[in-house]
Design a protein around this motif. Sequence first.
Motif, PDB file in Angstrom:
ATOM      1  N   LEU A  21      20.687  24.443  19.105  1.00  0.00           N
ATOM      2  CA  LEU A  21      19.674  23.774  18.294  1.00  0.00           C
ATOM      3  C   LEU A  21      20.071  22.340  17.964  1.00  0.00           C
ATOM      4  CD1 LEU A  21      18.663  26.649  15.861  1.00  0.00           C
ATOM      5  CD2 LEU A  21      17.190  25.568  17.565  1.00  0.00           C
ATOM      6  N   MET A  22      21.337  22.122  17.679  1.00  0.00           N
ATOM      7  CA  MET A  22      21.789  20.769  17.348  1.00  0.00           C
ATOM      8  C   MET A  22      21.694  19.841  18.564  1.00  0.00           C
ATOM      9  SD  MET A  22      22.215  20.657  14.183  1.00  0.00           S
ATOM     10  CE  MET A  22      23.109  19.144  13.877  1.00  0.00           C
ATOM     11  N   LYS A  23      21.979  20.356  19.753  1.00  0.00           N
ATOM     12  CA  LYS A  23      21.826  19.534  20.959  1.00  0.00           C
ATOM     13  C   LYS A  23      20.364  19.175  21.162  1.00  0.00           C
ATOM     14  CE  LYS A  23      25.837  21.216  23.420  1.00  0.00           C
ATOM     15  NZ  LYS A  23      26.340  22.010  24.546  1.00  0.00           N
ATOM     16  N   GLU A  24      19.482  20.148  20.953  1.00  0.00           N
ATOM     17  CA  GLU A  24      18.046  19.897  21.088  1.00  0.00           C
ATOM     18  C   GLU A  24      17.580  18.910  20.025  1.00  0.00           C
ATOM     19  OE1 GLU A  24      14.210  20.450  22.804  1.00  0.00           O
ATOM     20  OE2 GLU A  24      16.248  20.780  23.512  1.00  0.00           O
ATOM     21  N   TRP A  25      18.082  19.063  18.807  1.00  0.00           N
ATOM     22  CA  TRP A  25      17.739  18.140  17.721  1.00  0.00           C
ATOM     23  C   TRP A  25      18.124  16.706  18.092  1.00  0.00           C
ATOM     24  CZ3 TRP A  25      21.627  15.635  14.728  1.00  0.00           C
ATOM     25  CH2 TRP A  25      21.131  14.806  13.735  1.00  0.00           C
ATOM     26  N   HIS A  26      19.321  16.547  18.602  1.00  0.00           N
ATOM     27  CA  HIS A  26      19.787  15.206  18.957  1.00  0.00           C
ATOM     28  C   HIS A  26      18.941  14.610  20.080  1.00  0.00           C
ATOM     29  CE1 HIS A  26      22.429  12.104  20.662  1.00  0.00           C
ATOM     30  NE2 HIS A  26      22.769  11.938  19.404  1.00  0.00           N
ATOM     31  N   ARG A  27      18.595  15.426  21.055  1.00  0.00           N
ATOM     32  CA  ARG A  27      17.779  14.954  22.171  1.00  0.00           C
ATOM     33  C   ARG A  27      16.392  14.514  21.686  1.00  0.00           C
ATOM     34  NH1 ARG A  27      13.971  16.498  25.635  1.00  0.00           N
ATOM     35  NH2 ARG A  27      13.649  18.540  24.697  1.00  0.00           N
ATOM     36  N   LEU A  28      15.811  15.293  20.775  1.00  0.00           N
ATOM     37  CA  LEU A  28      14.466  14.993  20.287  1.00  0.00           C
ATOM     38  C   LEU A  28      14.435  13.888  19.234  1.00  0.00           C
ATOM     39  CD1 LEU A  28      12.957  18.570  19.954  1.00  0.00           C
ATOM     40  CD2 LEU A  28      12.303  16.806  21.587  1.00  0.00           C
ATOM     41  N   SER A  29      15.575  13.543  18.671  1.00  0.00           N
ATOM     42  CA  SER A  29      15.595  12.578  17.573  1.00  0.00           C
ATOM     43  C   SER A  29      15.035  11.210  17.967  1.00  0.00           C
ATOM     44  CB  SER A  29      17.011  12.430  17.014  1.00  0.00           C
ATOM     45  OG  SER A  29      17.868  11.862  17.968  1.00  0.00           O
ATOM     46  N   THR A  30      15.105  10.876  19.239  1.00  0.00           N
ATOM     47  CA  THR A  30      14.570   9.587  19.677  1.00  0.00           C
ATOM     48  C   THR A  30      13.197   9.708  20.315  1.00  0.00           C
ATOM     49  OG1 THR A  30      15.692   9.789  21.800  1.00  0.00           O
ATOM     50  CG2 THR A  30      16.861   8.614  20.052  1.00  0.00           C
ATOM     51  N   ILE A  31      12.761  10.938  20.571  1.00  0.00           N
ATOM     52  CA  ILE A  31      11.497  11.151  21.273  1.00  0.00           C
ATOM     53  C   ILE A  31      10.381  11.559  20.314  1.00  0.00           C
ATOM     54  CG2 ILE A  31      10.344  12.509  23.051  1.00  0.00           C
ATOM     55  CD1 ILE A  31      13.151  12.909  24.308  1.00  0.00           C
ATOM     56  N   ASN A  32      10.643  12.621  19.553  1.00  0.00           N
ATOM     57  CA  ASN A  32       9.617  13.204  18.701  1.00  0.00           C
ATOM     58  C   ASN A  32      10.241  13.545  17.353  1.00  0.00           C
ATOM     59  OD1 ASN A  32       7.665  14.744  17.471  1.00  0.00           O
ATOM     60  ND2 ASN A  32       7.183  15.953  19.288  1.00  0.00           N
ATOM     61  N   ARG A  33      10.065  12.685  16.391  1.00  0.00           N
ATOM     62  CA  ARG A  33      10.744  12.824  15.108  1.00  0.00           C
ATOM     63  C   ARG A  33      10.322  14.080  14.339  1.00  0.00           C
ATOM     64  NH1 ARG A  33      15.420  11.046  12.878  1.00  0.00           N
ATOM     65  NH2 ARG A  33      15.257  11.454  10.672  1.00  0.00           N
ATOM     66  N   SER A  34       9.047  14.422  14.350  1.00  0.00           N
ATOM     67  CA  SER A  34       8.597  15.590  13.595  1.00  0.00           C
ATOM     68  C   SER A  34       9.154  16.883  14.200  1.00  0.00           C
ATOM     69  CB  SER A  34       7.072  15.644  13.521  1.00  0.00           C
ATOM     70  OG  SER A  34       6.517  15.758  14.810  1.00  0.00           O
ATOM     71  N   LYS A  35       9.168  16.979  15.523  1.00  0.00           N
ATOM     72  CA  LYS A  35       9.751  18.149  16.190  1.00  0.00           C
ATOM     73  C   LYS A  35      11.259  18.190  15.939  1.00  0.00           C
ATOM     74  CE  LYS A  35       9.559  21.649  19.054  1.00  0.00           C
ATOM     75  NZ  LYS A  35       8.961  22.914  18.702  1.00  0.00           N
ATOM     76  N   SER A  36      11.879  17.037  15.929  1.00  0.00           N
ATOM     77  CA  SER A  36      13.302  16.932  15.659  1.00  0.00           C
ATOM     78  C   SER A  36      13.625  17.471  14.258  1.00  0.00           C
ATOM     79  CB  SER A  36      13.747  15.476  15.776  1.00  0.00           C
ATOM     80  OG  SER A  36      15.045  15.300  15.289  1.00  0.00           O
ATOM     81  N   ASP A  37      12.810  17.117  13.280  1.00  0.00           N
ATOM     82  CA  ASP A  37      13.020  17.601  11.914  1.00  0.00           C
ATOM     83  C   ASP A  37      12.856  19.114  11.834  1.00  0.00           C
ATOM     84  OD1 ASP A  37      13.485  15.029  11.102  1.00  0.00           O
ATOM     85  OD2 ASP A  37      11.468  14.723  10.289  1.00  0.00           O
ATOM     86  N   GLN A  38      11.917  19.649  12.588  1.00  0.00           N
ATOM     87  CA  GLN A  38      11.687  21.094  12.605  1.00  0.00           C
ATOM     88  C   GLN A  38      12.899  21.824  13.207  1.00  0.00           C
ATOM     89  OE1 GLN A  38       8.343  22.200  15.005  1.00  0.00           O
ATOM     90  NE2 GLN A  38       8.353  24.321  14.313  1.00  0.00           N
ATOM     91  N   ILE A  39      13.424  21.312  14.293  1.00  0.00           N
ATOM     92  CA  ILE A  39      14.600  21.901  14.937  1.00  0.00           C
ATOM     93  C   ILE A  39      15.808  21.826  14.001  1.00  0.00           C
ATOM     94  CG2 ILE A  39      16.230  21.652  16.856  1.00  0.00           C
ATOM     95  CD1 ILE A  39      13.579  22.794  17.767  1.00  0.00           C
ATOM     96  N   TYR A  40      15.953  20.714  13.298  1.00  0.00           N
ATOM     97  CA  TYR A  40      17.068  20.560  12.367  1.00  0.00           C
ATOM     98  C   TYR A  40      16.979  21.587  11.237  1.00  0.00           C
ATOM     99  CZ  TYR A  40      20.550  18.390   9.394  1.00  0.00           C
ATOM    100  OH  TYR A  40      21.661  18.164   8.635  1.00  0.00           O
ATOM    101  N   ALA A  41      15.770  21.849  10.751  1.00  0.00           N
ATOM    102  CA  ALA A  41      15.582  22.846   9.696  1.00  0.00           C
ATOM    103  C   ALA A  41      15.973  24.238  10.203  1.00  0.00           C
ATOM    104  CB  ALA A  41      14.145  22.835   9.209  1.00  0.00           C
ATOM    105  N   GLU A  42      15.619  24.545  11.442  1.00  0.00           N
ATOM    106  CA  GLU A  42      16.013  25.825  12.032  1.00  0.00           C
ATOM    107  C   GLU A  42      17.536  25.924  12.137  1.00  0.00           C
ATOM    108  OE1 GLU A  42      14.121  27.019  15.715  1.00  0.00           O
ATOM    109  OE2 GLU A  42      12.338  25.891  15.146  1.00  0.00           O
TER     110      GLU A  42
END
Length: 55
Positions: A21-42
């Motif tokens: 999840l953290m790898k996915e969060w980092h990848r999404l942090s520059t692409i899709n901020r709202s999805k990134s926040d959701q992954i971080y919460a998970e």
Amino acid sequence: MFGLFKSKSEIEKLQLKYEKLMKEWHRLSTINRSKSDQIYAEAQEVMNKIEALKQ
């Protein structure tokens, strides 16, 4: 070789899920901020479960 068929503990499974999840969060942090926040919460929920199991 002997640990080949050893099943993983619940904590080990959760740690792998957290890392994924953290790898996915980092990848999404520059692409899709709202999805990134959701992954971080998970990921934080998974970390809370790990902490609860360690105690």
